[in-house]
Scaffold this motif. Structure first.
Motif, PDB file in Angstrom:
ATOM      1  N   SER A   1      43.888  68.466  29.286  1.00 55.21           N
ATOM      2  CA  SER A   1      43.990  67.596  28.117  1.00 55.21           C
ATOM      3  C   SER A   1      45.446  67.421  27.725  1.00 55.21           C
ATOM      4  CB  SER A   1      43.214  68.207  26.945  1.00 55.21           C
ATOM      5  OG  SER A   1      43.833  69.416  26.525  1.00 55.21           O
ATOM      6  N   ILE A   2      45.677  66.434  26.866  1.00 55.24           N
ATOM      7  CA  ILE A   2      47.031  66.230  26.347  1.00 55.24           C
ATOM      8  C   ILE A   2      47.466  67.451  25.544  1.00 55.24           C
ATOM      9  CG2 ILE A   2      48.440  64.828  24.788  1.00 55.24           C
ATOM     10  CD1 ILE A   2      46.713  62.425  25.558  1.00 55.24           C
ATOM     11  N   GLU A   3      46.545  68.056  24.827  1.00 54.69           N
ATOM     12  CA  GLU A   3      46.885  69.241  24.033  1.00 54.69           C
ATOM     13  C   GLU A   3      47.339  70.387  24.929  1.00 54.69           C
ATOM     14  OE1 GLU A   3      48.006  71.675  21.332  1.00 54.69           O
ATOM     15  OE2 GLU A   3      47.460  69.578  20.894  1.00 54.69           O
ATOM     16  N   GLU A   4      46.679  70.579  26.047  1.00 58.58           N
ATOM     17  CA  GLU A   4      47.110  71.637  26.978  1.00 58.58           C
ATOM     18  C   GLU A   4      48.475  71.312  27.575  1.00 58.58           C
ATOM     19  OE1 GLU A   4      42.854  73.538  28.454  1.00 58.58           O
ATOM     20  OE2 GLU A   4      44.135  72.495  29.909  1.00 58.58           O
ATOM     21  N   MET A   5      48.728  70.054  27.850  1.00 56.13           N
ATOM     22  CA  MET A   5      50.038  69.650  28.362  1.00 56.13           C
ATOM     23  C   MET A   5      51.115  69.914  27.320  1.00 56.13           C
ATOM     24  SD  MET A   5      48.745  66.078  30.117  1.00 56.13           S
ATOM     25  CE  MET A   5      50.200  65.631  31.060  1.00 56.13           C
ATOM     26  N   ARG A   6      50.818  69.593  26.067  1.00 59.26           N
ATOM     27  CA  ARG A   6      51.754  69.826  24.975  1.00 59.26           C
ATOM     28  C   ARG A   6      51.994  71.330  24.786  1.00 59.26           C
ATOM     29  NH1 ARG A   6      49.254  67.214  21.448  1.00 59.26           N
ATOM     30  NH2 ARG A   6      50.491  65.296  21.443  1.00 59.26           N
ATOM     31  N   GLN A   7      50.942  72.108  24.872  1.00 51.78           N
ATOM     32  CA  GLN A   7      51.061  73.555  24.714  1.00 51.78           C
ATOM     33  C   GLN A   7      51.972  74.143  25.786  1.00 51.78           C
ATOM     34  OE1 GLN A   7      47.357  75.648  25.202  1.00 51.78           O
ATOM     35  NE2 GLN A   7      48.122  77.541  24.265  1.00 51.78           N
ATOM     36  N   PHE A   8      51.776  73.741  27.017  1.00 51.22           N
ATOM     37  CA  PHE A   8      52.628  74.205  28.114  1.00 51.22           C
ATOM     38  C   PHE A   8      54.090  73.896  27.838  1.00 51.22           C
ATOM     39  CE2 PHE A   8      54.205  72.742  32.504  1.00 51.22           C
ATOM     40  CZ  PHE A   8      54.822  73.956  32.776  1.00 51.22           C
ATOM     41  N   CYS A   9      54.371  72.659  27.468  1.00 53.28           N
ATOM     42  CA  CYS A   9      55.762  72.247  27.260  1.00 53.28           C
ATOM     43  C   CYS A   9      56.394  72.932  26.048  1.00 53.28           C
ATOM     44  CB  CYS A   9      55.837  70.730  27.106  1.00 53.28           C
ATOM     45  SG  CYS A   9      55.466  69.821  28.625  1.00 53.28           S
ATOM     46  N   SER A  10      55.590  73.262  25.063  1.00 52.66           N
ATOM     47  CA  SER A  10      56.147  73.817  23.830  1.00 52.66           C
ATOM     48  C   SER A  10      56.406  75.315  23.913  1.00 52.66           C
ATOM     49  CB  SER A  10      55.214  73.520  22.647  1.00 52.66           C
ATOM     50  OG  SER A  10      53.965  74.158  22.816  1.00 52.66           O
ATOM     51  N   VAL A  11      55.645  76.037  24.736  1.00 50.13           N
ATOM     52  CA  VAL A  11      55.782  77.493  24.734  1.00 50.13           C
ATOM     53  C   VAL A  11      56.553  78.033  25.939  1.00 50.13           C
ATOM     54  CG1 VAL A  11      53.645  77.741  23.439  1.00 50.13           C
ATOM     55  CG2 VAL A  11      53.590  77.972  25.926  1.00 50.13           C
ATOM     56  N   VAL A  12      56.794  77.191  26.937  1.00 47.59           N
ATOM     57  CA  VAL A  12      57.514  77.641  28.137  1.00 47.59           C
ATOM     58  C   VAL A  12      58.812  76.857  28.261  1.00 47.59           C
ATOM     59  CG1 VAL A  12      57.418  77.979  30.628  1.00 47.59           C
ATOM     60  CG2 VAL A  12      55.315  78.154  29.271  1.00 47.59           C
ATOM     61  N   PRO A  13      59.971  77.521  28.266  1.00 46.16           N
ATOM     62  CA  PRO A  13      61.241  76.808  28.419  1.00 46.16           C
ATOM     63  C   PRO A  13      61.470  76.375  29.866  1.00 46.16           C
ATOM     64  CG  PRO A  13      61.636  79.168  28.284  1.00 46.16           C
ATOM     65  CD  PRO A  13      60.161  78.971  28.061  1.00 46.16           C
ATOM     66  N   GLY A  14      62.426  75.467  30.045  1.00 51.75           N
ATOM     67  CA  GLY A  14      62.814  75.062  31.395  1.00 51.75           C
ATOM     68  C   GLY A  14      62.310  73.682  31.764  1.00 51.75           C
ATOM     69  N   TYR A  15      62.738  73.224  32.937  1.00 51.82           N
ATOM     70  CA  TYR A  15      62.297  71.936  33.464  1.00 51.82           C
ATOM     71  C   TYR A  15      60.843  72.048  33.917  1.00 51.82           C
ATOM     72  CZ  TYR A  15      67.354  71.054  33.793  1.00 51.82           C
ATOM     73  OH  TYR A  15      68.689  70.902  33.524  1.00 51.82           O
ATOM     74  N   LYS A  16      60.051  71.013  33.612  1.00 49.68           N
ATOM     75  CA  LYS A  16      58.628  71.051  33.929  1.00 49.68           C
ATOM     76  C   LYS A  16      58.172  69.755  34.600  1.00 49.68           C
ATOM     77  CE  LYS A  16      58.291  72.337  29.643  1.00 49.68           C
ATOM     78  NZ  LYS A  16      59.448  73.194  29.367  1.00 49.68           N
ATOM     79  N   MET A  17      57.224  69.891  35.537  1.00 50.28           N
ATOM     80  CA  MET A  17      56.694  68.741  36.267  1.00 50.28           C
ATOM     81  C   MET A  17      55.241  68.495  35.899  1.00 50.28           C
ATOM     82  SD  MET A  17      56.503  68.009  40.395  1.00 50.28           S
ATOM     83  CE  MET A  17      54.903  68.777  40.692  1.00 50.28           C
ATOM     84  N   ALA A  18      54.907  67.213  35.692  1.00 49.17           N
ATOM     85  CA  ALA A  18      53.515  66.795  35.505  1.00 49.17           C
ATOM     86  C   ALA A  18      53.017  66.187  36.810  1.00 49.17           C
ATOM     87  CB  ALA A  18      53.413  65.773  34.375  1.00 49.17           C
ATOM     88  N   ASN A  19      51.818  66.576  37.217  1.00 50.30           N
ATOM     89  CA  ASN A  19      51.217  66.115  38.470  1.00 50.30           C
ATOM     90  C   ASN A  19      50.102  65.138  38.131  1.00 50.30           C
ATOM     91  OD1 ASN A  19      51.211  66.334  41.329  1.00 50.30           O
ATOM     92  ND2 ASN A  19      49.345  67.574  41.238  1.00 50.30           N
ATOM     93  N   LEU A  20      50.296  63.867  38.478  1.00 50.14           N
ATOM     94  CA  LEU A  20      49.431  62.801  37.983  1.00 50.14           C
ATOM     95  C   LEU A  20      48.611  62.200  39.119  1.00 50.14           C
ATOM     96  CD1 LEU A  20      52.232  61.257  35.772  1.00 50.14           C
ATOM     97  CD2 LEU A  20      50.377  62.736  34.988  1.00 50.14           C
ATOM     98  N   ILE A  21      47.367  62.656  39.219  1.00 53.23           N
ATOM     99  CA  ILE A  21      46.455  62.175  40.252  1.00 53.23           C
ATOM    100  C   ILE A  21      45.447  61.237  39.619  1.00 53.23           C
ATOM    101  CG2 ILE A  21      44.632  62.865  41.854  1.00 53.23           C
ATOM    102  CD1 ILE A  21      46.130  65.418  42.393  1.00 53.23           C
TER     103      ILE A  21
END
Length: 285
Positions: free
Chosen positions: A190-210
């Motif tokens: 979900s978008i909320e899980e994506m937001r949670q990942f980005c907010s609590v983990v520092p660093g560069y992050k990749m989204a995988n869009l299938i």
């Protein structure tokens, strides 16, 4: 000349989201570069599909992936990231994988925490190794980088679909602390899980869009607002290729010539005939 890893680092540091169509061979990578994209990623799913016509379930070998990587990096001048699967064995194997991927000219290698044989993160049946083993894999990859392999490390976890979001976040935090350059939490739901990942983990992050996968396919600007640095499209070109080939075959089966094909002169230019002729002329007396 900066190395592929150095070039990728500069792109990441701009703060702009990198739109990254993924490739499966030298031609698809060349088309991505010609279209103006700054980077590409050699997708294990796509390579297994195109090179073997077999599923992404650990069937393609380390040697085949390295060979494919070399043909791709030799065809383009922009950074190429690549799927290193589980590292093809224990921590020592992981280090060799990182070194060989760097020697093949890649800018970044992705190492994941699935149990071998691994499989596409959006398909059923995947499992992950224990937390400590997962961390040791990433440590081995980071050590190989720090010991001289000129390549960035992308650390991936598939724990979300196996052990839940909390475990996935714990692994992402640990991988970041170990020293991974880019973080990839596979298949948030979900978008909320994506937001949670980005907010609590520092660093560069990749989204995988299938397309029609488990993760919401969001526009790049929305991904950037959430906190992602890279928007990867692992199967878009493979799906487009299959669709175009099937349409052409259907036309031929009906006794018709396929419509909308690239002009032959344009195809020759894309493949590199003009460059070849110029080089050939240099050595004519």
């Amino acid at each position: 000349m900066p190395s592929p890893a150095q070039t990728l680092n500069k792109l990441l540091a701009t703060g702009e989201i990198l739109i990254m169509p993924c490739c499966h061979d030298a031609l698809s990578a060349k088309l991505i570069e010609r279209a103006g994209f700054p980077v590409t990623f050699m997708s294990g799913f796509a390579v297994s599909s195109c090179r073997l016509a077999m599923p992404d379930t650990g069937l393609i070998s380390f040697g085949e992936m390295v060979d494919q990587a070399r043909t791709i990096t030799q065809a383009v001048s922009f950074p190429v990231l690549a799927d290193g699967d589980t590292g093809y064995g224990n921590a020592v194997n992981v280090k060799r994988t990182v070194r060989e991927y760097a020697a093949a000219g890649l800018a970044c290698v992705m190492i994941e925490d699935q149990l071998s044989p691994k499989r596409c993160g959006h398909t059923k049946g995947k499992q992950v190794v224990e937390f400590e083993e997962a961390c040791q894999r990433i440590k081995a990859a980071v050590d190989a980088r720090d010991e001289g392999a000129d390549i960035l490390i992308m650390a991936r976890t598939d724990a979300r679909g196996v052990a839940g979001m909390e475990e996935a976040l714990n692994r992402m935090k640990a991988f970041q602390e170990i020293g991974a350059d880019i973080l990839f939490l596979e298949a948030p739901r979900s978008i909320e899980e994506m937001r949670q990942f980005c907010s609590v983990v520092p660093g560069y992050k990749m989204a995988n869009l299938i397309e029609n996968g488990l993760t919401p396919v969001l526009p790049p600007e929305e991904l950037k607002r959430l906190g992602y640095t890279i928007a990867a499209y692992p199967l878009t070109l493979l799906q487009a290729t299959i669709s175009a080939v099937e349409d052409a075959l259907a036309s031929l089966a009906q006794g018709k010539h396929p419509e909308g094909l690239k002009d032959f002169e344009m195809v020759k230019d894309i493949i590199g005939f003009s460059d070849y002729y110029r080089e050939e002329q240099r050595y004519k007396s």
